[in-house]
Design an enzyme around this catalytic site. Sequence first.
Site, short mmCIF file in Angstrom:
data_model
loop_
_atom_site.label_atom_id
_atom_site.label_comp_id
_atom_site.label_asym_id
_atom_site.label_seq_id
_atom_site.Cartn_x
_atom_site.Cartn_y
_atom_site.Cartn_z
CE1 TYR A 1 7.96 -1.41 22.18
CE2 TYR A 1 6.67 -2.99 23.41
CZ TYR A 1 7.44 -2.68 22.31
OH TYR A 1 7.68 -3.62 21.36
CE LYS B 1 6.40 -5.26 17.46
NZ LYS B 1 5.85 -3.97 16.98
CG ASN C 1 5.23 -3.48 13.44
OD1 ASN C 1 5.41 -4.25 14.38
ND2 ASN C 1 5.75 -2.27 13.40
CG HIS D 1 11.15 -4.48 18.98
ND1 HIS D 1 10.88 -3.13 19.05
CD2 HIS D 1 12.30 -4.67 19.69
CE1 HIS D 1 11.82 -2.54 19.78
NE2 HIS D 1 12.69 -3.46 20.18
CD GLU E 1 15.23 -2.63 22.32
OE1 GLU E 1 14.59 -1.59 22.15
OE2 GLU E 1 15.56 -3.39 21.38
#
Length: 175
Positions: A55, A15, A121, A124, A135
Amino acid sequence: MRCVKALQLTLAVIKPDAMAHPLILEALHQKILENFIIIRKKDLIWRKADSEMFYAEHSGRFFFQRLVEFMSSGPMRAYILAREDAITHWRTMMGPTKVFRARFSSPETLRGKYGLTDTRNTTHGSDSIESAKREISFFFPEFSAEEWMMREEPHFRLGHTEYNEESQIHTVKHT
């Protein structure tokens, strides 16, 4: 890496929070390299619409807008990774989504070491075979998992691979 079972593919994303720090990015890449065969790698920047589309299943949830804004805030890196039980292995390496929990219950995980908040975080990863397929096709529309499994997977499974430093992916070793 020689495997007995068929290799499984998963999507891994580094990310924007981790991409902003070259040393963290390199540490993450090395961890991936130690544990997976890297099939594809792509650096990209999402528009807000890309983030909303990816998302969409979280639309309406309290964190949706924050996640969409963050994921379109800077560069990210997507990988297609392979190994036996790749999905489970990557998710274990990432650790809990909630960084506070990761720091205390799984400090050795990627999120435990490098995560900042529950949104920022670091990583992913796909959570199932179905989501991995969906994905991977979102990030790598030109990649055919079925074709790869048929034509290349046996070579990778038998360890007939080499790592290309320049492209930072594994390729079939031609002898």
